[in-house]
Design a protein around this motif. Structure first.
Motif, PDB file in Angstrom:
ATOM      1  N   ARG A 273       2.743  13.740  -0.021  1.00 42.87           N
ATOM      2  CA  ARG A 273       3.547  13.201  -1.123  1.00 42.87           C
ATOM      3  C   ARG A 273       2.971  11.900  -1.663  1.00 42.87           C
ATOM      4  O   ARG A 273       3.063  11.631  -2.869  1.00 42.87           O
ATOM      5  N   ALA A 274       2.414  11.080  -0.782  1.00 45.65           N
ATOM      6  CA  ALA A 274       1.905   9.772  -1.200  1.00 45.65           C
ATOM      7  C   ALA A 274       0.768   9.888  -2.211  1.00 45.65           C
ATOM      8  O   ALA A 274       0.489   8.928  -2.948  1.00 45.65           O
ATOM      9  N   GLU A 275       0.126  11.052  -2.273  1.00 43.07           N
ATOM     10  CA  GLU A 275      -0.971  11.269  -3.230  1.00 43.07           C
ATOM     11  C   GLU A 275      -0.481  11.856  -4.543  1.00 43.07           C
ATOM     12  O   GLU A 275      -1.265  12.044  -5.471  1.00 43.07           O
ATOM     13  N   ARG A 276       0.796  12.152  -4.630  1.00 46.05           N
ATOM     14  CA  ARG A 276       1.337  12.849  -5.797  1.00 46.05           C
ATOM     15  C   ARG A 276       1.735  11.867  -6.897  1.00 46.05           C
ATOM     16  O   ARG A 276       2.326  10.825  -6.644  1.00 46.05           O
ATOM     17  N   GLY A 277       1.427  12.221  -8.142  1.00 42.28           N
ATOM     18  CA  GLY A 277       1.908  11.453  -9.279  1.00 42.28           C
ATOM     19  C   GLY A 277       1.406  10.027  -9.288  1.00 42.28           C
ATOM     20  O   GLY A 277       0.277   9.724  -8.887  1.00 42.28           O
ATOM     21  N   LEU A 278       2.274   9.111  -9.728  1.00 42.76           N
ATOM     22  CA  LEU A 278       1.922   7.700  -9.853  1.00 42.76           C
ATOM     23  C   LEU A 278       2.180   7.007  -8.523  1.00 42.76           C
ATOM     24  O   LEU A 278       3.255   6.477  -8.277  1.00 42.76           O
ATOM     25  N   GLY A 279       1.197   7.019  -7.660  1.00 43.60           N
ATOM     26  CA  GLY A 279       1.340   6.383  -6.359  1.00 43.60           C
ATOM     27  C   GLY A 279       0.142   5.507  -6.067  1.00 43.60           C
ATOM     28  O   GLY A 279      -0.807   5.411  -6.851  1.00 43.60           O
ATOM     29  N   GLY A 280       0.157   4.846  -4.934  1.00 40.36           N
ATOM     30  CA  GLY A 280      -0.976   4.065  -4.496  1.00 40.36           C
ATOM     31  C   GLY A 280      -1.385   2.979  -5.468  1.00 40.36           C
ATOM     32  O   GLY A 280      -0.572   2.192  -5.953  1.00 40.36           O
ATOM     33  N   ALA A 281      -2.693   2.940  -5.772  1.00 41.16           N
ATOM     34  CA  ALA A 281      -3.260   1.867  -6.584  1.00 41.16           C
ATOM     35  C   ALA A 281      -2.669   1.839  -7.991  1.00 41.16           C
ATOM     36  O   ALA A 281      -2.465   0.758  -8.567  1.00 41.16           O
ATOM     37  N   ALA A 282      -2.382   3.007  -8.558  1.00 45.85           N
ATOM     38  CA  ALA A 282      -1.827   3.044  -9.916  1.00 45.85           C
ATOM     39  C   ALA A 282      -0.461   2.363  -9.961  1.00 45.85           C
ATOM     40  O   ALA A 282      -0.153   1.614 -10.895  1.00 45.85           O
ATOM     41  N   ALA A 283       0.372   2.613  -8.959  1.00 41.70           N
ATOM     42  CA  ALA A 283       1.683   1.970  -8.906  1.00 41.70           C
ATOM     43  C   ALA A 283       1.537   0.469  -8.691  1.00 41.70           C
ATOM     44  O   ALA A 283       2.269  -0.335  -9.285  1.00 41.70           O
ATOM     45  N   GLU A 284       0.594   0.071  -7.844  1.00 40.20           N
ATOM     46  CA  GLU A 284       0.361  -1.367  -7.610  1.00 40.20           C
ATOM     47  C   GLU A 284      -0.057  -2.062  -8.890  1.00 40.20           C
ATOM     48  O   GLU A 284       0.389  -3.187  -9.183  1.00 40.20           O
ATOM     49  N   GLU A 285      -0.938  -1.430  -9.659  1.00 41.17           N
ATOM     50  CA  GLU A 285      -1.392  -2.028 -10.909  1.00 41.17           C
ATOM     51  C   GLU A 285      -0.253  -2.185 -11.906  1.00 41.17           C
ATOM     52  O   GLU A 285      -0.158  -3.195 -12.615  1.00 41.17           O
ATOM     53  N   LEU A 286       0.638  -1.207 -11.962  1.00 36.81           N
ATOM     54  CA  LEU A 286       1.768  -1.272 -12.889  1.00 36.81           C
ATOM     55  C   LEU A 286       2.718  -2.407 -12.502  1.00 36.81           C
ATOM     56  O   LEU A 286       3.181  -3.174 -13.362  1.00 36.81           O
ATOM     57  N   VAL A 287       2.996  -2.510 -11.204  1.00 31.22           N
ATOM     58  CA  VAL A 287       3.879  -3.591 -10.746  1.00 31.22           C
ATOM     59  C   VAL A 287       3.219  -4.958 -10.992  1.00 31.22           C
ATOM     60  O   VAL A 287       3.874  -5.907 -11.452  1.00 31.22           O
TER      61      VAL A 287
END
Length: 291
Positions: A273-287
């Motif tokens: 699940r952690a690899e699905r959609g907007l996760g990981g580095a992409a979510a960090e960049e958005l925040v």
């Protein structure tokens, strides 16, 4: 603002938990694992009849007429039970793909972020271009995966996918905490329950803190639907699910690493699940951009 669940929301949560306990309890979970992850079409139709996929459709369109906060509660329970299948894609396709809302069709989608598609062979409808997809080995026995060519674009709303994925991660984190605490209370070493030892207490307390922080963030993001808040909730939920499952393994000791225990299934699903959609580095960049 009062973020406590309403009586109707509590009843919805309780009803879904009871349905899944009756139709996809531990025996059914292990049977699905032993069967190689075949999708249970009868259960899929039952979910449709219960309004799982049509929850956010207007009543005039044959849906339940509820919103994102209620959808988060459903997917939290699905994550807690490790319910398999392309649940999010079918839920988001309800109203757009005939038969999805009723559970008559299984809908999956291409994930542009991870360049994979889940449950491709079991799906009746695939959203997004899946030409050239090749099967890859999945760490989770209940999430078959295919890799699609790099650069393939997903068609589902990335924020909604991330929010509902976060809800699944939250449910899994909560269940891992319950499993760890139950084991710590009953497993004895040196004449006392292992939960009496400080190191085990700290592990269980850390699991609870991460889970409740994620719960607050996921519930709030479901109310605001703000992209940055969804990204933050997703980061917290991924951490709660992955770190919680690892700590649960630690509490169980050597027994937790055996195939017969369920703990490894929560960890493997959390990884996928952690690899699905907007996760990981992409979510960090958005925040980070919002800050």
């Amino acid at each position: 603002m009062d973020f406590r669940l309403t009586e109707d929301q509590l009843a919805l949560q309780r009803g879904v938990r009871e349905l899944l306990a009756a139709r996809f309890g531990r025996e059914a979970l292990r049977a699905a694992v032993d069967a190689g992850g075949a999708l249970d079409r009868a259960l899929w139709r039952e979910l449709g009849a219960a309004g799982f996929f049509a929850l956010r459709l207007p009543e005039a369109a044959g849906g339940v007429g509820l919103g994102l906060p209620e959808a988060v509660l459903l997917f939290e329970e699905a994550g807690r039970a490790l319910l398999p299948g392309p649940l999010i894609a079918t839920h988001l396709a309800a109203g757009e793909v005939p038969g999805a809302a009723e559970g008559e069709l299984v809908v999956t989608s291409v994930d542009g972020g991870s360049a994979v598609v889940e449950w491709l062979d079991a799906a009746d409808v695939v959203l997004g271009p899946a030409e050239g997809a090749v099967p890859i080995r999945s760490v989770d026995p209940l999430t078959p995966l295919h890799r699609v060519p790099a650069g393939t674009i997903g068609v589902l709303d990335a924020d909604l996918v991330s929010l509902l994925t976060a809800a699944e991660q939250l449910g899994s984190a909560a269940r891992s905490t319950e499993l760890a605490v139950a084991h710590a209370r009953t497993r004895e070493q040196f004449g006392q329950p292992v939960g009496g030892f400080q190191a085990v207490k700290h592990l269980c307390a850390g699991m609870l803190v991460r889970t409740e922080l994620a719960r607050a963030a996921v519930y709030a993001a479901a109310v605001t639907a703000d992209p940055a808040e969804i990204a933050g909730a997703r980061l917290l939920a991924d951490e709660a699910a992955v770190a919680g499952a690892r700590d649960c393994l630690q509490v169980h000791g050597g027994m937790g690493f055996t195939w017969e225990a369920d703990v490894h299934l929560h960890l493997k699903r959390a990884w996928v699940r952690a690899e699905r959609g907007l996760g990981g580095a992409a979510a960090e960049e958005l925040v980070a951009a919002r800050l």
